[in-house]
Design a protein around this motif. Sequence first.
Motif, PDB file in Angstrom:
ATOM      1  N   LEU A  63       0.823  -1.205   0.000  1.00 55.30           N
ATOM      2  CA  LEU A  63       0.000   0.000   0.000  1.00 55.30           C
ATOM      3  C   LEU A  63       0.864   1.264   0.000  1.00 55.30           C
ATOM      4  O   LEU A  63       0.576   2.227  -0.722  1.00 55.30           O
ATOM      5  N   ILE A  64       1.941   1.273   0.791  1.00 52.67           N
ATOM      6  CA  ILE A  64       2.823   2.444   0.841  1.00 52.67           C
ATOM      7  C   ILE A  64       3.569   2.617  -0.479  1.00 52.67           C
ATOM      8  O   ILE A  64       3.809   3.741  -0.940  1.00 52.67           O
ATOM      9  N   ARG A  65       3.932   1.504  -1.119  1.00 53.04           N
ATOM     10  CA  ARG A  65       4.595   1.589  -2.427  1.00 53.04           C
ATOM     11  C   ARG A  65       3.679   2.245  -3.459  1.00 53.04           C
ATOM     12  O   ARG A  65       4.133   3.010  -4.307  1.00 53.04           O
ATOM     13  N   LEU A  66       2.393   1.924  -3.371  1.00 53.96           N
ATOM     14  CA  LEU A  66       1.441   2.475  -4.338  1.00 53.96           C
ATOM     15  C   LEU A  66       1.129   3.943  -4.056  1.00 53.96           C
ATOM     16  O   LEU A  66       0.891   4.726  -4.982  1.00 53.96           O
ATOM     17  N   TYR A  67       1.139   4.322  -2.756  1.00 54.66           N
ATOM     18  CA  TYR A  67       0.772   5.702  -2.415  1.00 54.66           C
ATOM     19  C   TYR A  67       1.523   6.109  -1.150  1.00 54.66           C
ATOM     20  O   TYR A  67       1.065   5.884  -0.031  1.00 54.66           O
ATOM     21  N   ARG A  68       2.699   6.695  -1.330  1.00 47.44           N
ATOM     22  CA  ARG A  68       3.585   7.000  -0.205  1.00 47.44           C
ATOM     23  C   ARG A  68       3.024   8.005   0.807  1.00 47.44           C
ATOM     24  O   ARG A  68       3.357   7.926   1.988  1.00 47.44           O
ATOM     25  N   PRO A  69       2.209   8.994   0.385  1.00 46.47           N
ATOM     26  CA  PRO A  69       1.673   9.931   1.388  1.00 46.47           C
ATOM     27  C   PRO A  69       0.922   9.254   2.532  1.00 46.47           C
ATOM     28  O   PRO A  69       0.743   9.861   3.597  1.00 46.47           O
ATOM     29  N   LEU A  70       0.488   7.997   2.346  1.00 46.55           N
ATOM     30  CA  LEU A  70      -0.177   7.291   3.437  1.00 46.55           C
ATOM     31  C   LEU A  70       0.757   7.090   4.628  1.00 46.55           C
ATOM     32  O   LEU A  70       0.285   6.886   5.756  1.00 46.55           O
ATOM     33  N   ALA A  71       2.062   7.160   4.419  1.00 49.81           N
ATOM     34  CA  ALA A  71       3.022   6.965   5.506  1.00 49.81           C
ATOM     35  C   ALA A  71       2.829   7.989   6.621  1.00 49.81           C
ATOM     36  O   ALA A  71       3.070   7.694   7.796  1.00 49.81           O
ATOM     37  N   LEU A  72       2.389   9.195   6.243  1.00 50.32           N
ATOM     38  CA  LEU A  72       2.202  10.260   7.230  1.00 50.32           C
ATOM     39  C   LEU A  72       0.731  10.589   7.459  1.00 50.32           C
ATOM     40  O   LEU A  72       0.420  11.553   8.156  1.00 50.32           O
ATOM     41  N   ALA A  73      -0.166   9.791   6.889  1.00 44.16           N
ATOM     42  CA  ALA A  73      -1.603  10.002   7.112  1.00 44.16           C
ATOM     43  C   ALA A  73      -1.992   9.430   8.472  1.00 44.16           C
ATOM     44  O   ALA A  73      -1.364   8.506   8.978  1.00 44.16           O
ATOM     45  N   LEU A  74      -3.026   9.985   9.061  1.00 40.41           N
ATOM     46  CA  LEU A  74      -3.444   9.572  10.397  1.00 40.41           C
ATOM     47  C   LEU A  74      -4.548   8.524  10.325  1.00 40.41           C
ATOM     48  O   LEU A  74      -5.462   8.621   9.500  1.00 40.41           O
ATOM     49  N   ASP A  75      -4.460   7.519  11.205  1.00 39.44           N
ATOM     50  CA  ASP A  75      -5.494   6.490  11.269  1.00 39.44           C
ATOM     51  C   ASP A  75      -6.583   6.924  12.242  1.00 39.44           C
ATOM     52  O   ASP A  75      -6.617   8.077  12.690  1.00 39.44           O
ATOM     53  N   ARG A  76      -7.472   6.016  12.591  1.00 37.22           N
ATOM     54  CA  ARG A  76      -8.603   6.383  13.451  1.00 37.22           C
ATOM     55  C   ARG A  76      -8.172   6.687  14.880  1.00 37.22           C
ATOM     56  O   ARG A  76      -8.926   7.286  15.644  1.00 37.22           O
TER      57      ARG A  76
END
Length: 503
Positions: free
Chosen positions: A265-278
């Motif tokens: 998932l991070i390889r496909l969309y790196r900005p998720l690395a700094l996105a916040l979860d619930r």
Amino acid sequence: MDIKAASTILEKDNYGDWSVGIKSYLMAQDLWDIIESTIEPPKQEDDEAAFKDWSDKNFMALQLIQNSCGPDTVSEIKEIKSAKIVWNTLAKKYNVPKNTNTGNVDYIALIKAVQSGDWKNAKEFLKLHPNALSEKITFMGKTALHIAVAAGHVHIVEEMVERMSEENLEIRDNGGLTALAEIVLVGNHRMAECMLRKNKHLVSIGDKDGILPVVTAMVYGNKDLARYLYSLTPLEDLMPEKGVSGATLCTQAIYTRTLDIALHLIRLYRPLALALDREKLSPLYALASMPYAFPSGSRLVFWKRWIYSCIHIESACATNEICLNIQQVEKRESDQVKTMGSGVKHLYEMKLAHVQSHELLRHMCEEISNSNDQERRRIGCVYSAIFRAIKEGIFEFVYEIVRGNPDLVWSYDRNSRNIFLTAVLHRQSKIFSLIYRLQVKNVIVYSRDDSKHNILHMAGMSADSTQLNRIPGAALQMQRELQWFKVISFALYFFAMPALLAC
């Protein structure tokens, strides 16, 4: 018998659903005869035992109805002492015709048949009432399919799905859960496949908080089902713009050691690395919380270290194959493990996790490098992740982040302690050794926190019990503490003693 308030509260526009739920519960508790009886209730002077039995049932039915009404409705019926009169009053108030199908169908027989796995009787009921599959028939707004899923009767689920439309499979209960969302709680792969063959859009329907089924499956530890749902979930549904599902899936995949999904998932969309979860934490912070994912968090005896070094893991770049079929990759890895002895399996899985986590961290570091926005770094838990990794003793994490982003060596925690003060406080010698590679080591060593404590004060403070417990015996623990103090004193002497003496 306990009297519980109904989950569905009577309102102006939900009398149909409310009455079905109340009637089903009353019948299950053997109280419906109080409502539908056409004869006068017994009198106490004629038959005291019969009167007492009727009074008890009437009281329980009355309480149940009152507890399922809102405050305004209760104020109108609180003076009525007969459950039957209350029922008729509410029906008249909301102007419901007596021949309404929803109000007259007795769903308790269907509920009991589904719960007991009796498809024959359930099928007969559905022949008489074909619309029953699309009706909410319990207090919680569950359909017959929800009930079959909760009961674990796969054959009934398959029969019902075959008879239902795609739209009916998307019906949610009062908690916002579809029948598929119920499945991921129990982890039944066959039920999920059955529904998704008919309606693939179900993977994109979240609960009331917007959490997708793939995330729920991962949270509950149903990894195989999570992998299957992940292979069907559109990538756009996991983007931060669509909510917290993507970031939550990443963090939960890290927590549950399903690093292949997080990496893909991070390889496909790196900005998720700094996105916040619930939980308002980023995947980067989750990785910093997991010592198991790095070699520094694994303590092996010499012969296990030798075996570990001999195990060959294909480059983590091979996880590109996950894009094609994540389940096939998992099967290939499982086949490789089966060819090994049981004692080597654990070491293989450990090294696989280390390779995947290193690749995952590399992509996260690249995203940090691309983000020069200090506020985004703060919100993305970059600084808190560094200090969490120091506390956990994850040398690789701190080293890779500082190497890829040298400016982060000036990071401070909420007590204004830098990386090296914190490393000394938590007795992380390998992380502290990074200071010797810096040109500004004297400035960093001399820094103080909010309490005006310098690095020597950190060495004088009590070490974490987790660190001391790794050393056997109080004498050796004391020796280790003295060694720390001497090392820091020595470092101060060469790096910053002139400045300290000038204070």
